[in-house]
Design a protein around this motif. Sequence first.
Motif, PDB file in Angstrom:
ATOM      1  N   LYS A   1       0.803  -1.036  -0.065  1.00 26.88           N
ATOM      2  CA  LYS A   1       0.419  -0.350  -0.160  1.00 26.88           C
ATOM      3  C   LYS A   1       0.933   1.193  -0.261  1.00 26.88           C
ATOM      4  CE  LYS A   1      -3.439  -1.875   3.033  1.00 26.88           C
ATOM      5  NZ  LYS A   1      -3.824  -2.366   3.910  1.00 26.88           N
TER       6      LYS A   1
ATOM      7  N   GLU B   1      -2.982   5.154   0.078  1.00 29.45           N
ATOM      8  CA  GLU B   1      -4.023   4.621   0.626  1.00 29.45           C
ATOM      9  C   GLU B   1      -4.006   3.921   2.241  1.00 29.45           C
ATOM     10  OE1 GLU B   1      -3.138   2.613  -3.869  1.00 29.45           O
ATOM     11  OE2 GLU B   1      -2.228   1.283  -2.373  1.00 29.45           O
ATOM     12  N   LEU B   2      -2.944   3.875   2.574  1.00 30.62           N
ATOM     13  CA  LEU B   2      -2.534   3.681   4.203  1.00 30.62           C
ATOM     14  C   LEU B   2      -3.100   4.462   4.608  1.00 30.62           C
ATOM     15  CD1 LEU B   2      -1.890   0.814   6.399  1.00 30.62           C
ATOM     16  CD2 LEU B   2       0.600   2.152   6.592  1.00 30.62           C
TER      17      LEU B   2
ATOM     18  N   ARG C   1      -7.507  -3.782   2.011  1.00 25.95           N
ATOM     19  CA  ARG C   1      -6.399  -3.666   0.764  1.00 25.95           C
ATOM     20  C   ARG C   1      -5.991  -2.241   0.347  1.00 25.95           C
ATOM     21  NH1 ARG C   1     -10.239  -6.077  -2.385  1.00 25.95           N
ATOM     22  NH2 ARG C   1     -10.892  -4.329  -3.161  1.00 25.95           N
ATOM     23  N   GLY C   2      -6.899  -1.394   0.827  1.00 29.55           N
ATOM     24  CA  GLY C   2      -6.741   0.033   1.343  1.00 29.55           C
ATOM     25  C   GLY C   2      -6.788   0.924  -0.414  1.00 29.55           C
ATOM     26  N   LYS C   3      -7.636  -0.013  -1.015  1.00 30.43           N
ATOM     27  CA  LYS C   3      -7.886   0.690  -2.065  1.00 30.43           C
ATOM     28  C   LYS C   3      -8.821   0.538  -2.764  1.00 30.43           C
ATOM     29  CE  LYS C   3      -4.067  -1.069  -3.989  1.00 30.43           C
ATOM     30  NZ  LYS C   3      -3.079  -0.046  -5.179  1.00 30.43           N
TER      31      LYS C   3
END
Length: 74
Positions: free
Chosen positions: A4, A8-9, A51-53
């Motif tokens: 990530k 994103e994190l 996933r942080g997506k």
Amino acid sequence: MPEKTDYELMAANLLKAELKRKGVTYAQLVEKLAAIGVDEKEVNVRNKLSRGKFTAAFLLQCLTAIGVATLKLD
């Protein structure tokens, strides 16, 4: 699996923290999203956050659904 990015994190942690602060589970989030016209399945929400997506639009939808009016970014 690619790592990530920092942002994103940061986005995933921000949303997870707000959910925890509001005491909202993933299942409840799905219900609240449905109430504002966003169709998501719990497994998809769980995957997006792990996933942080996810899009900025999804982040805003979630924050709106759980009643977050202000954010602190530091």
